[in-house]
Design a protein around this motif. Structure first.
Motif, PDB file in Angstrom:
ATOM      1  N   ILE A  77      24.437 -27.169 -98.056  1.00 22.15           N
ATOM      2  CA  ILE A  77      23.912 -25.957 -98.690  1.00 22.15           C
ATOM      3  C   ILE A  77      22.378 -25.943 -98.635  1.00 22.15           C
ATOM      4  O   ILE A  77      21.750 -24.937 -98.298  1.00 22.15           O
ATOM      5  CB  ILE A  77      24.383 -25.857-100.167  1.00 22.15           C
ATOM      6  N   LYS A  78      21.773 -27.081 -98.948  1.00 22.59           N
ATOM      7  CA  LYS A  78      20.311 -27.185 -98.938  1.00 22.59           C
ATOM      8  C   LYS A  78      19.750 -26.930 -97.536  1.00 22.59           C
ATOM      9  O   LYS A  78      18.785 -26.178 -97.363  1.00 22.59           O
ATOM     10  CB  LYS A  78      19.877 -28.579 -99.400  1.00 22.59           C
ATOM     11  N   SER A  79      20.340 -27.574 -96.563  1.00 18.54           N
ATOM     12  CA  SER A  79      19.875 -27.434 -95.189  1.00 18.54           C
ATOM     13  C   SER A  79      20.012 -26.002 -94.696  1.00 18.54           C
ATOM     14  O   SER A  79      19.097 -25.446 -94.090  1.00 18.54           O
ATOM     15  CB  SER A  79      20.661 -28.388 -94.275  1.00 18.54           C
ATOM     16  N   ALA A  80      21.154 -25.389 -94.973  1.00 22.96           N
ATOM     17  CA  ALA A  80      21.407 -24.030 -94.505  1.00 22.96           C
ATOM     18  C   ALA A  80      20.460 -23.028 -95.155  1.00 22.96           C
ATOM     19  O   ALA A  80      19.885 -22.164 -94.473  1.00 22.96           O
ATOM     20  CB  ALA A  80      22.858 -23.646 -94.785  1.00 22.96           C
ATOM     21  N   SER A  81      20.281 -23.122 -96.456  1.00 28.94           N
ATOM     22  CA  SER A  81      19.401 -22.177 -97.143  1.00 28.94           C
ATOM     23  C   SER A  81      17.950 -22.368 -96.719  1.00 28.94           C
ATOM     24  O   SER A  81      17.213 -21.389 -96.532  1.00 28.94           O
ATOM     25  CB  SER A  81      19.529 -22.331 -98.662  1.00 28.94           C
ATOM     26  N   ARG A  82      17.546 -23.617 -96.515  1.00 33.41           N
ATOM     27  CA  ARG A  82      16.179 -23.898 -96.071  1.00 33.41           C
ATOM     28  C   ARG A  82      15.923 -23.314 -94.689  1.00 33.41           C
ATOM     29  O   ARG A  82      14.892 -22.698 -94.448  1.00 33.41           O
ATOM     30  CB  ARG A  82      15.940 -25.412 -96.068  1.00 33.41           C
ATOM     31  N   ARG A  83      16.885 -23.493 -93.793  1.00 33.70           N
ATOM     32  CA  ARG A  83      16.683 -22.999 -92.441  1.00 33.70           C
ATOM     33  C   ARG A  83      16.722 -21.472 -92.389  1.00 33.70           C
ATOM     34  O   ARG A  83      15.949 -20.851 -91.661  1.00 33.70           O
ATOM     35  CB  ARG A  83      17.756 -23.579 -91.505  1.00 33.70           C
ATOM     36  N   MET A  84      17.603 -20.855 -93.156  1.00 38.50           N
ATOM     37  CA  MET A  84      17.661 -19.389 -93.160  1.00 38.50           C
ATOM     38  C   MET A  84      16.369 -18.804 -93.726  1.00 38.50           C
ATOM     39  O   MET A  84      15.878 -17.781 -93.245  1.00 38.50           O
ATOM     40  CB  MET A  84      18.864 -18.899 -93.956  1.00 38.50           C
ATOM     41  N   TYR A  85      15.799 -19.504 -94.704  1.00 39.98           N
ATOM     42  CA  TYR A  85      14.517 -19.035 -95.230  1.00 39.98           C
ATOM     43  C   TYR A  85      13.422 -19.187 -94.178  1.00 39.98           C
ATOM     44  O   TYR A  85      12.602 -18.279 -93.966  1.00 39.98           O
ATOM     45  CB  TYR A  85      14.133 -19.809 -96.492  1.00 39.98           C
ATOM     46  N   ALA A  86      13.391 -20.342 -93.524  1.00 37.93           N
ATOM     47  CA  ALA A  86      12.358 -20.604 -92.521  1.00 37.93           C
ATOM     48  C   ALA A  86      12.396 -19.589 -91.387  1.00 37.93           C
ATOM     49  O   ALA A  86      11.355 -19.230 -90.820  1.00 37.93           O
ATOM     50  CB  ALA A  86      12.523 -22.018 -91.965  1.00 37.93           C
ATOM     51  N   LYS A  87      13.589 -19.118 -91.049  1.00 37.36           N
ATOM     52  CA  LYS A  87      13.736 -18.158 -89.947  1.00 37.36           C
ATOM     53  C   LYS A  87      13.791 -16.709 -90.437  1.00 37.36           C
ATOM     54  O   LYS A  87      14.103 -15.802 -89.685  1.00 37.36           O
ATOM     55  CB  LYS A  87      14.999 -18.494 -89.136  1.00 37.36           C
ATOM     56  N   GLU A  88      13.461 -16.529 -91.731  1.00 43.67           N
ATOM     57  CA  GLU A  88      13.405 -15.194 -92.330  1.00 43.67           C
ATOM     58  C   GLU A  88      14.732 -14.440 -92.206  1.00 43.67           C
ATOM     59  O   GLU A  88      14.763 -13.232 -91.928  1.00 43.67           O
ATOM     60  CB  GLU A  88      12.256 -14.374 -91.716  1.00 43.67           C
ATOM     61  N   CYS A  89      15.812 -15.169 -92.428  1.00 42.14           N
ATOM     62  CA  CYS A  89      17.145 -14.544 -92.430  1.00 42.14           C
ATOM     63  C   CYS A  89      17.551 -14.226 -93.870  1.00 42.14           C
ATOM     64  O   CYS A  89      18.738 -14.237 -94.216  1.00 42.14           O
ATOM     65  CB  CYS A  89      18.176 -15.493 -91.801  1.00 42.14           C
ATOM     66  N   THR A  90      16.566 -13.966 -94.733  1.00 42.62           N
ATOM     67  CA  THR A  90      16.817 -13.841 -96.170  1.00 42.62           C
ATOM     68  C   THR A  90      17.422 -12.497 -96.581  1.00 42.62           C
ATOM     69  O   THR A  90      17.845 -12.349 -97.734  1.00 42.62           O
ATOM     70  CB  THR A  90      15.504 -14.064 -96.945  1.00 42.62           C
ATOM     71  N   ASP A  91      17.465 -11.534 -95.674  1.00 39.53           N
ATOM     72  CA  ASP A  91      18.058 -10.235 -96.025  1.00 39.53           C
ATOM     73  C   ASP A  91      19.579 -10.237 -95.899  1.00 39.53           C
ATOM     74  O   ASP A  91      20.250  -9.336 -96.404  1.00 39.53           O
ATOM     75  CB  ASP A  91      17.480  -9.119 -95.127  1.00 39.53           C
ATOM     76  N   ASP A  92      20.087 -11.254 -95.229  1.00 39.60           N
ATOM     77  CA  ASP A  92      21.540 -11.323 -95.056  1.00 39.60           C
ATOM     78  C   ASP A  92      22.198 -11.792 -96.353  1.00 39.60           C
ATOM     79  O   ASP A  92      21.689 -12.695 -97.029  1.00 39.60           O
ATOM     80  CB  ASP A  92      21.892 -12.299 -93.925  1.00 39.60           C
ATOM     81  N   PRO A  93      23.324 -11.197 -96.733  1.00 37.43           N
ATOM     82  CA  PRO A  93      24.026 -11.590 -97.966  1.00 37.43           C
ATOM     83  C   PRO A  93      24.334 -13.078 -98.040  1.00 37.43           C
ATOM     84  O   PRO A  93      24.442 -13.642 -99.136  1.00 37.43           O
ATOM     85  CB  PRO A  93      25.315 -10.757 -97.914  1.00 37.43           C
ATOM     86  N   LEU A  94      24.469 -13.715 -96.884  1.00 36.41           N
ATOM     87  CA  LEU A  94      24.776 -15.143 -96.877  1.00 36.41           C
ATOM     88  C   LEU A  94      23.677 -15.947 -97.563  1.00 36.41           C
ATOM     89  O   LEU A  94      23.959 -16.941 -98.238  1.00 36.41           O
ATOM     90  CB  LEU A  94      24.972 -15.635 -95.432  1.00 36.41           C
ATOM     91  N   PHE A  95      22.438 -15.540 -97.399  1.00 34.02           N
ATOM     92  CA  PHE A  95      21.332 -16.273 -98.012  1.00 34.02           C
ATOM     93  C   PHE A  95      21.467 -16.280 -99.535  1.00 34.02           C
ATOM     94  O   PHE A  95      21.270 -17.307-100.187  1.00 34.02           O
ATOM     95  CB  PHE A  95      19.992 -15.650 -97.601  1.00 34.02           C
ATOM     96  N   PHE A  96      21.839 -15.139-100.106  1.00 33.19           N
ATOM     97  CA  PHE A  96      22.025 -15.060-101.551  1.00 33.19           C
ATOM     98  C   PHE A  96      23.175 -15.970-101.992  1.00 33.19           C
ATOM     99  O   PHE A  96      23.089 -16.654-103.022  1.00 33.19           O
ATOM    100  CB  PHE A  96      22.313 -13.613-101.968  1.00 33.19           C
ATOM    101  N   LYS A  97      24.241 -16.015-101.208  1.00 29.25           N
ATOM    102  CA  LYS A  97      25.383 -16.874-101.539  1.00 29.25           C
ATOM    103  C   LYS A  97      24.975 -18.353-101.512  1.00 29.25           C
ATOM    104  O   LYS A  97      25.395 -19.146-102.367  1.00 29.25           O
ATOM    105  CB  LYS A  97      26.528 -16.623-100.550  1.00 29.25           C
TER     106      LYS A  97
END
Length: 456
Positions: free
Chosen positions: A263-283
């Protein structure tokens, strides 16, 4: 036992001791000849006695292998392309012998990363074999695996093996995170040296010749790590874009939503690549906060609050994150973001405080120096008491801008142009001449610093 037998045994012992003594003397004499030639880089004369010591007295001295490596590297410089592969193999053999006879004085990280780089550079062995050398060095002795070029080659080979179907994409991401952290640690060490010696110079204290060498070497190494970090990002390329991350993590989420490491790795990488608008990031953030409230969850919650324009809530989460964060580079990132929020609000003094906190934990964060320089320059008219002191503010802004380029080579061009722009707005030589006796200017308001007047 009869007298004759005793005499025979005694004679044998004496002869044996004499032979050992003679061999030791011969080793010392031959080694002395070899080392003296090698010290003055007369490798042609050193080669025969050096290899004799290596063959007949392999445990005589570590210097045999140290000089041997220098000799072979000198040969490599002078060799034709067709000869280099054979010389590289000789160096590898020599390094392995050094480890065999002097294991306590040979670092695994150095040894195997050197061997891996030689194999890669001279196309020795398969890609898997080359990778195996780097992998052994990194996993068994990461502390002494410090070469910028070698770190890049290791990661590049890993990505190539992924492209061949031999490594999973998640493994690539994991290694990327680990190597990036390693590079940032090495950058911070060099940037700290540059920062300390730069401040010493700016205070008017001359550096010793040893300090000048350390400063120069730190700059060279910092530039190398900066290039490698950019190269690693380029090598990772589209493999880490949102188009790959989102489907990968979406497919893994249900199975791994209780796995805090994932979970930590996935959320960190999605933030780094600015994928934060996707609902998955909130999950991901929600799951992480539920499983293990931490600096990272507070940071991400701050981001989400900032997106909703809840600035005070965002700052609260960011400060919580900074207090909880243990990793220096991540703590710096949070402090920098707080500085950005405060700068945008016009709270320059508070923003500078947080930019400085960021620099404390990541001395190579040159962007923070540029931000401080920008705020100082924008306050020239309000923080001076007369025309001269108002324009003197730009000298201080120039100093901060130049520091940015020194601690972060990737900003060198931008920092240099920015500093030149501030310098052009500062008092001219005529202005300095017309203000005799003024050696420094105390700048008031939120800046509260003193800047030296340049000598004519």
């Amino acid at each position: 036992m009869n007298t004759k037998l005793l005499f025979t045994i005694a004679t044998g012992c004496v002869l044996g001791a004499t032979q050992v003594s003679a061999q030791a003397t011969d080793c010392a004499t031959t080694a002395s000849i070899a080392y003296e030639h090698a010290k003055v880089k007369n490798y042609e004369a050193a080669e025969e006695p050096l290899w004799k010591v290596r063959k007949e007295c392999p445990t005589y001295s570590l210097a045999t292998y140290q000089f041997g490596e220098k000799l072979l590297k000198d040969k490599m410089k002078k060799a034709s392309d067709a000869q280099k592969s054979a010389i590289a193999k000789d160096i590898i053999a020599l390094e392995k012998e050094r480890f065999q006879y002097f294991p306590a004085k040979t670092k695994i990280g150095d040894l195997h990363s050197d061997i891996g780089q030689l194999m890669f550079d001279h196309k020795i062995g398969t890609k898997d074999a080359q990778f195996a050398e780097f992998h052994k060095a990194y996993t068994e002795d990461k502390k002494n695996f410090t070469g910028a070029k070698k770190l890049y080659t290791y990661f590049s080979l890993f990505v190539d093996l992924h492209d061949e179907g031999k490594k999973e994409l998640q493994e690539v991401f994991d290694l990327y995170d680990d190597i990036t952290e390693k590079i940032e640690e090495e950058e911070s060490k060099r940037a700290q040296i540059i920062s300390e010696f730069t401040e010493k110079e700016e205070s008017g204290t001359a550096l010793s010749s040893k300090e000048k060498r350390k400063l120069k070497n730190a700059g060279i190494n910092l530039a190398a790590f900066s290039k490698v970090k950019a190269g690693i990002n380029q090598k990772l390329g589209v493999r880490a874009d949102c188009s790959n991350l989102i489907p990968l993590y979406t497919s893994q989420f249900d199975a791994k939503k209780e796995d805090i490491k994932w979970i930590k790795s996935a959320s960190r990488r999605m933030y780094a690549k600015e994928c934060t608008d996707d609902p998955l990031f909130f999950k991901l953030v929600e799951s992480q906060h539920k499983l293990e409230p931490s600096a990272k969850t507070a940071y991400y919650l701050g981001i989400l609050a900032k997106k909703d324009n809840k600035t005070s809530v965002a700052l609260k989460y960011f400060n919580q994150s900074a207090e909880m964060e243990e990793k220096a580079s991540d703590k710096a990132k949070v402090y920098f973001r707080i500085g950005e929020v405060l700068k945008k609000q016009g709270s320059k003094g508070k923003a500078r405080t947080y930019y400085r906190k960021a620099l404390k934990y990541k001395p190579s964060l040159g962007t923070a120096y540029l931000r401080i320089a920008s705020m100082i320059a924008s306050s020239a008219n309000s923080c001076g008491t007369d025309v001269f002191s108002k324009r003197a503010v730009y000298w201080l802004a120039e100093n901060y801008a130049r520091r940015a380029g020194k601690v972060d080579p990737s900003l060198k061009s931008t920092a240099s142009k920015t500093a030149a722009n501030y310098k052009a707005k500062a008092p001219s030589k005529t202005d300095i001449f017309n203000n005799p006796g003024v050696t420094s200017v105390a700048i008031g308001c939120w800046i509260g610093e003193t800047v030296k007047v340049p000598k004519l």
